[in-house]
Write an enzyme that holds these catalytic residues in place. Structure first.
Site, PDB file in Angstrom:
ATOM      1  N   ASP A  30       1.124  -1.009  -0.632  1.00  0.00           N
ATOM      2  CA  ASP A  30      -0.119  -0.003   0.339  1.00  0.00           C
ATOM      3  C   ASP A  30       1.006   1.138  -0.322  1.00  0.00           C
ATOM      4  O   ASP A  30       1.769   1.463   0.791  1.00  0.00           O
ATOM      5  CB  ASP A  30      -1.072  -0.090   0.971  1.00  0.00           C
ATOM      6  CG  ASP A  30      -2.194   1.194   1.254  1.00  0.00           C
ATOM      7  OD1 ASP A  30      -2.728   0.623   1.225  1.00  0.00           O
ATOM      8  OD2 ASP A  30      -2.080   2.400   1.388  1.00  0.00           O
ATOM      9  N   ASN A  86     -12.834  -3.092   2.043  1.00  0.00           N
ATOM     10  CA  ASN A  86     -13.710  -2.074   2.328  1.00  0.00           C
ATOM     11  C   ASN A  86     -15.255  -2.031   1.021  1.00  0.00           C
ATOM     12  O   ASN A  86     -14.812  -2.285  -0.058  1.00  0.00           O
ATOM     13  CB  ASN A  86     -13.070  -0.084   2.112  1.00  0.00           C
ATOM     14  CG  ASN A  86     -12.420  -0.633   3.716  1.00  0.00           C
ATOM     15  OD1 ASN A  86     -12.838  -0.858   4.312  1.00  0.00           O
ATOM     16  ND2 ASN A  86     -11.056   0.208   3.298  1.00  0.00           N
ATOM     17  N   GLN A  92     -15.294   2.701   0.306  1.00  0.00           N
ATOM     18  CA  GLN A  92     -13.987   2.342  -0.615  1.00  0.00           C
ATOM     19  C   GLN A  92     -13.692   3.360  -1.592  1.00  0.00           C
ATOM     20  O   GLN A  92     -13.968   3.942  -2.275  1.00  0.00           O
ATOM     21  CB  GLN A  92     -15.010   1.403  -1.462  1.00  0.00           C
ATOM     22  CG  GLN A  92     -13.961   0.667  -2.614  1.00  0.00           C
ATOM     23  CD  GLN A  92     -14.463  -1.069  -2.927  1.00  0.00           C
ATOM     24  OE1 GLN A  92     -15.713  -0.243  -3.374  1.00  0.00           O
ATOM     25  NE2 GLN A  92     -13.888  -0.966  -3.951  1.00  0.00           N
ATOM     26  N   HIS A  98     -10.320  -5.583  -4.015  1.00  0.00           N
ATOM     27  CA  HIS A  98      -8.953  -5.123  -2.961  1.00  0.00           C
ATOM     28  C   HIS A  98      -9.313  -5.719  -1.367  1.00  0.00           C
ATOM     29  O   HIS A  98     -10.086  -5.171  -0.784  1.00  0.00           O
ATOM     30  CB  HIS A  98      -7.924  -3.995  -3.088  1.00  0.00           C
ATOM     31  CG  HIS A  98      -8.629  -2.878  -2.523  1.00  0.00           C
ATOM     32  ND1 HIS A  98      -9.374  -1.937  -3.297  1.00  0.00           N
ATOM     33  CD2 HIS A  98      -8.824  -2.558  -1.225  1.00  0.00           C
ATOM     34  CE1 HIS A  98      -9.841  -0.691  -2.538  1.00  0.00           C
ATOM     35  NE2 HIS A  98      -9.158  -1.040  -1.793  1.00  0.00           N
ATOM     36  N   HIS A 100      -6.605  -5.647   2.255  1.00  0.00           N
ATOM     37  CA  HIS A 100      -5.829  -5.379   2.905  1.00  0.00           C
ATOM     38  C   HIS A 100      -5.351  -6.117   4.412  1.00  0.00           C
ATOM     39  O   HIS A 100      -6.238  -6.553   4.576  1.00  0.00           O
ATOM     40  CB  HIS A 100      -6.188  -4.142   3.991  1.00  0.00           C
ATOM     41  CG  HIS A 100      -6.503  -2.774   3.170  1.00  0.00           C
ATOM     42  ND1 HIS A 100      -5.825  -1.437   2.840  1.00  0.00           N
ATOM     43  CD2 HIS A 100      -8.064  -2.537   2.433  1.00  0.00           C
ATOM     44  CE1 HIS A 100      -7.023  -0.832   2.567  1.00  0.00           C
ATOM     45  NE2 HIS A 100      -8.132  -1.562   2.306  1.00  0.00           N
TER      46      HIS A 100
HETATM   47  P1  AMP Z   1      -9.691   1.835  -0.034  1.00  0.00           P
HETATM   48  O1  AMP Z   1     -10.856   1.824  -1.455  1.00  0.00           O
HETATM   49  O2  AMP Z   1     -10.308   2.538   1.229  1.00  0.00           O
HETATM   50  O3  AMP Z   1      -9.979  -0.121   0.356  1.00  0.00           O
HETATM   51  O4  AMP Z   1      -8.105   1.938   0.260  1.00  0.00           O
HETATM   52  C1  AMP Z   1      -7.628   2.026  -1.062  1.00  0.00           C
HETATM   53  C2  AMP Z   1      -6.129   1.822  -0.911  1.00  0.00           C
HETATM   54  O5  AMP Z   1      -5.143   2.025  -1.894  1.00  0.00           O
HETATM   55  C3  AMP Z   1      -5.303   3.302   0.623  1.00  0.00           C
HETATM   56  O6  AMP Z   1      -5.398   2.338   1.433  1.00  0.00           O
HETATM   57  C4  AMP Z   1      -4.714   3.678  -0.960  1.00  0.00           C
HETATM   58  O7  AMP Z   1      -2.810   3.893   0.341  1.00  0.00           O
HETATM   59  C5  AMP Z   1      -4.582   2.467  -1.372  1.00  0.00           C
HETATM   60  N1  AMP Z   1      -3.755   3.288  -3.068  1.00  0.00           N
HETATM   61  C6  AMP Z   1      -4.097   4.500  -3.375  1.00  0.00           C
HETATM   62  N2  AMP Z   1      -3.134   4.187  -4.596  1.00  0.00           N
HETATM   63  C7  AMP Z   1      -2.321   3.007  -4.511  1.00  0.00           C
HETATM   64  C8  AMP Z   1      -1.449   3.033  -5.427  1.00  0.00           C
HETATM   65  N3  AMP Z   1      -0.681   3.291  -6.687  1.00  0.00           N
HETATM   66  N4  AMP Z   1      -0.259   1.959  -5.265  1.00  0.00           N
HETATM   67  C9  AMP Z   1      -0.851   1.775  -3.601  1.00  0.00           C
HETATM   68  N5  AMP Z   1      -1.896   2.067  -3.080  1.00  0.00           N
HETATM   69  C10 AMP Z   1      -2.133   2.628  -3.714  1.00  0.00           C
END
Ligand code: AMP
Ligand code: ZN
Length: 110
Positions: A30, A86, A92, A98, A100
């Site tokens: 991440d 999420n 999300q 995805h 975590h």
């Molecule tokens: P969520 O959709 O709320 O579960 O969060 C999306 C996750 O993707 C967050 O923890 C971000 O830090 C991560 N994220 C967003 N863009 C990138 C990227 N280019 N590379 C790695 N992680 C990312």
């Protein structure tokens, strides 16, 4: 899918720190880690969220859980971890399914 940051990571159009890869799955760090070990496990194919899964994705989902098991096995010291997904616009940020993978010292209470 166009304009999906995670599809671009799968296509190597956007750089990432790759942790593991199979035919169907990618694991990468991440970009903004919330805990000591914060990886994202994603299907390579674009699926929006859990609600979009079908019975055809059962094996894929099994592979994702087994990937979490493998990541935990490889952890030094501790096998404790959380797997969080999420789902939905309220929580999300990236609309590509995805998970975590959260681990390491001082994992906060849920
Ligand atoms: P969520 O959709 O709320 O579960 O969060 C999306 C996750 O993707 C967050 O923890 C971000 O830090 C991560 N994220 C967003 N863009 C990138 C990227 N280019 N590379 C790695 N992680 C990312
Ligand atoms: Zn995507």
């Amino acid at each position: 899918m166009q304009n999906c940051i995670f599809c671009k990571i799968v296509a190597h159009e956007v750089p990432s720190l790759i942790v593991a890869e199979t035919d169907q799955i990618l694991v990468f760090k991440d970009i903004s880690p919330k805990v000591a070990i914060h990886d994202l496990i994603i299907p390579k194919k674009h699926i929006q969220d859990i609600q979009s899964l079908t019975a055809q994705d059962s094996a894929l989902m099994g592979e994702i859980i087994l990937m979490a098991q493998q990541l935990a096995r490889d952890l030094p010291g501790s096998q404790s971890f959380r797997l969080v997904s999420n789902n939905g616009p309220a929580v999300q940020l990236v609309s590509h399914l995805h998970f975590h993978f959260l681990a390491g010292k001082n994992l906060p209470d849920f």
